[in-house]
Scaffold this active site. Structure first.
Site, PDB file in Angstrom:
ATOM      1  N   HIS A  81     -51.749  62.776 -45.930  1.00 34.11           N
ATOM      2  CA  HIS A  81     -51.075  61.708 -46.673  1.00 34.11           C
ATOM      3  C   HIS A  81     -51.286  60.338 -46.030  1.00 34.11           C
ATOM      4  O   HIS A  81     -51.410  60.248 -44.804  1.00 34.11           O
ATOM      5  CB  HIS A  81     -49.572  61.969 -46.727  1.00 34.11           C
ATOM      6  CG  HIS A  81     -49.218  63.134 -47.601  1.00 34.11           C
ATOM      7  ND1 HIS A  81     -48.086  63.871 -47.428  1.00 34.11           N
ATOM      8  CD2 HIS A  81     -49.859  63.681 -48.659  1.00 34.11           C
ATOM      9  CE1 HIS A  81     -48.030  64.825 -48.338  1.00 34.11           C
ATOM     10  NE2 HIS A  81     -49.099  64.737 -49.098  1.00 34.11           N
ATOM     11  N   PRO A 109     -35.790  75.387 -37.192  1.00 31.08           N
ATOM     12  CA  PRO A 109     -36.377  76.516 -36.482  1.00 31.08           C
ATOM     13  C   PRO A 109     -37.246  76.048 -35.307  1.00 31.08           C
ATOM     14  O   PRO A 109     -37.503  74.849 -35.158  1.00 31.08           O
ATOM     15  CB  PRO A 109     -37.238  77.202 -37.541  1.00 31.08           C
ATOM     16  CG  PRO A 109     -37.547  76.121 -38.517  1.00 31.08           C
ATOM     17  CD  PRO A 109     -36.405  75.163 -38.498  1.00 31.08           C
TER      18      PRO A 109
END
Ligand code: ACO
Ligand code: LMR
Length: 620
Positions: free
Chosen positions: A279, A306
């Site tokens: 991007h 996580p």
């Protein structure tokens, strides 16, 4: 966020949301309609299409039924005709995306504008973002696939193929809402969430540019307020600082629902210099913008983060299970979506259906890279100088004719191109042109006079001479048989030409054949007939049609490219008048142009050219 007064401000889409699609994106439109159909919406979500080059109707499908979708040339007209539309899906190119979005933001009807284009200049994006915030419109994009609200509404191509959508249980809402930058990864999120929870409630892809129309926090705060959302998933990425707004809101207690988050791009730390990911905005220019720093900040603020992306699905599953165990909500039941018929083209490609073609064509093929005439690429036709005669050989007879035969065809086209203004065809074309008719009508009116008594005796002559030569019928017998039947021999006789006033065109054809044809048995037969008929009347000569008909049989036979049955087929197939039609069209177009150039007055036949008869009276 905009609030129309009809729906709570956190709700951007529901099962009645309608959209205007800017840009003729037939596949995206069909994708939205198929999604609506499998969600069993009452009404299609696509209100209309804006196609600046063409209005009218686009024919799409609603399930298996055709669905006409109105198409307008301007956004203003689309909005005027569909005031109920609250979403604009803007497929305009990077060049025009700014103008279309700015125009859309001026229409108060739009609650959401999704800008799909990549490459919108950053300055323009910032202007649009400011405009949208001022007007309270939610801007999604640029450089985005959009987003999806399960069981309700989808923007353009979001969610991928219908199989993906069904497999990801998006036909009905689950309880997990997400926001990500990437469109591709939002498909992955649909999949992960479907496998580890009761499924997606809503998902928005913000787009990958440095400046996005709406940010993570905008959507997360909507999800926080929406009672149907049980937990939130955030997939951030390297570059920018928008994730810190989420961490701040967590710390401030503005987000109370469980939030599972991960920022991708943690591997950037393995490289020595700043890495630009896919991007435009995915590049960390400062430590604060790295994925690692943002993950830590989110974890510290209370998000479930996580240890790595590998564990993202487990974190989502554990968070979800905790909520279910605590009885926070009842997991959504699965629904059986109605089947969507396969598109016919896709079914053929998959080898599951077959259908006899409506018609068969065997002369030209434009399916490959290059158009081919009877299998010969057009560039080869030109390079080898096959000429008009060669093209006729390929397209009419599917053979590469020898050079002498091609030249003969061209000779025919030249000599029969015109025979002055007094013959039937020219006369009709001239009358039509003078009556103000257009070129097609005028030329067609001339061509329609071609028949047994004018120009249309080539095929009749070929048929009669072919049979007689094959049967070994003496010329005298043919003349007698035709007289007994009371029928003129096709190709014999002329109104103006005669033995004493021979037709130069026939002389030219005969002399060419004498020089170039290997053999001319059919012409010789026709000349034997002519000798008998001209003995009776001076004008019963072999006329131009008869000469062309006989010589064409000789051409087919002498070329050695056609078997006897094929020559019979051409002789009896009603095809050879095509030579006169093609040639005379040249002259008829000339007559049309001539009349137009002369600016002739409208046609009216003089009275003294017409004989008037009193009607017959039958006495009882
Ligand atoms: N075969 C045998 N006898 C004929 C033929 C013929 N093709 N054409 C005319 N005749 C005879 C007629 O039977 C008639 O005989 P009769 O006086 O004993 O009764 C006499 O010649 C005159 O007949 P018309 O029909 O008046 O002949 P006309 O000279 O007016 O017609 C025409 C000329 C139309 C070309 C005619 O000869 C004919 O029909 N030919 C056959 C069709 C044909 O070849 N058309 C193409 C013409 S060329 C061109 O248009 C590019
Ligand atoms: C033509 O070529 O048009 C003619 O031979 C017909 C005619 O009557 O002259």
């Amino acid at each position: 966020m905009a609030d129309t007064g009809f729906a709570p401000s956190w709700l951007l889409f529901d099962r009645s949301t309608r959209a205007i699609i800017y840009g003729y994106q037939a596949q995206a439109v069909q994708g939205m309609l198929d999604f609506d159909y499998v969600c069993r919406r009452d009404r299609p979500s696509v209100a209309c299409i804006v196609n600046p080059t063409r209005g009218g109707t686009h024919l799409a499908f609603w399930g298996s039924r055709p669905l006409p979708v109105p198409m307008y040339q301007s956004l203003a007209e689309a909005v005027a005709r569909h005031p109920e539309a609250s979403v604009l899906v803007n497929f305009a190119s990077a060049r025009s995306a700014y103008g279309v979005t700015a125009e859309a933001l001026a229409h108060p009807c739009f609650r959401v504008v999704a800008v799909i284009a990549e490459g919108v200049p950053e300055r323009r994006s910032r202007e649009l973002i400011a405009m949208a915030r001022e007007r309270g419109t939610t801007l999604i994009g640029p450089a985005t696939v959009g987003g999806i609200k399960a069981g309700a509404f989808k923007i353009g191509n979001a969610g991928g193929t219908l199989e993906n959508i069904v497999e990801s249980r998006l036909c009905r809402p689950g309880h997990v809402a997400y926001v990500s930058r990437s469109g591709g990864l939002s498909n992955e999120l649909n999949n992960i969430i479907a496998r580890n929870t009761d499924g997606v409630y809503e998902g928005i892809a913000l787009g990958g540019d440095r400046h996005a129309g709406s940010t993570y926090i905008d959507h997360i705060l909507r999800y926080e307020r929406d009672p149907e959302v049980a937990m939130i998933v955030l997939l951030g990425e390297i570059g920018g600082t928008d994730e810190y707004e989420v961490a701040d809101a967590l710390r401030a207690g503005r987000i109370t629902k469980p939030l599972v988050a991960w920022c991708i791009g943690t591997s950037a730390g393995l490289f020595s210099a700043g890495v630009q990911f896919g991007h435009a905005g995915a590049r960390a220019d400062a430590q604060r913008e790295t994925a690692r720093a943002k993950n830590e900040a989110l974890r510290a603020a209370g998000a479930v983060v996580p240890a790595s992306f590998e564990d993202f699905d487990r974190s989502i599953a554990e968070t979800y299970c905790r909520l279910v165990a605590a009885g926070k909500f009842a997991p959504a039941a699965d629904v059986q979506p109605p089947p969507i018929p396969m598109d016919f083209g896709a079914a053929v490609r998959a080898g599951v259906v077959r259908r006899a073609p409506a018609f068969v064509s065997s002369i030209a093929d434009d399916r490959g890279e290059e158009l081919a005439y009877a299998g010969l690429p057009i560039s080869e036709v030109i390079e080898r100088g096959l000429g008009v005669g060669g093209v006729i050989g390929l397209l009419w007879f599917k053979r590469e004719l020898p050079a002498w035969a091609c030249r003969f065809i061209e000779l025919v086209l030249q000599v029969a191109a015109d025979h002055g203004p007094a013959v039937s065809g020219a006369h009709n074309t001239i009358v039509a042109a003078r009556a103000g008719k257009d070129i097609v009508s005028s030329v067609a009116s001339g061509l329609l006079t071609v028949g047994p008594r004018f120009g249309g005796a080539i095929e009749g002559a070929a048929s009669v001479f072919r049979r007689a030569v094959k049967d070994g019928q003496p010329a005298g017998e043919l003349v007698a048989a035709m007289r007994a039947k009371g029928e003129p021999i096709p190709g014999i006789g002329h109104l103006a030409k005669s033995v004493t006033n021979p037709d130069r065109r026939v002389e030219l054809l005969k002399s060419f054949s004498a020089q170039h044809f290997p053999a001319t048995p059919h012409l010789e037969y026709a000349l034997a007939v002519e000798r008998l008929t001209t003995a009776k009347r001076d004008n019963l000569i072999l006329n131009v049609d008869g000469c062309i008909g006989a010589l064409f049989l000789d051409l087919l036979q002498s070329s050695g490219l056609f078997c006897a049955a094929e020559i019979d087929e051409v002789a009896d197939g009603g095809m050879l008048n095509g030579l006169f039609l093609l040639s005379r069209t040249i002259g008829l177009i000339g007559h049309f142009m001539d009349q137009r150039r002369l600016r002739a007055p409208l046609y009216r036949h003089p009275w003294d050219d017409i004989a008037y008869l009193a009607p017959d009276r039958h006495e009882p």
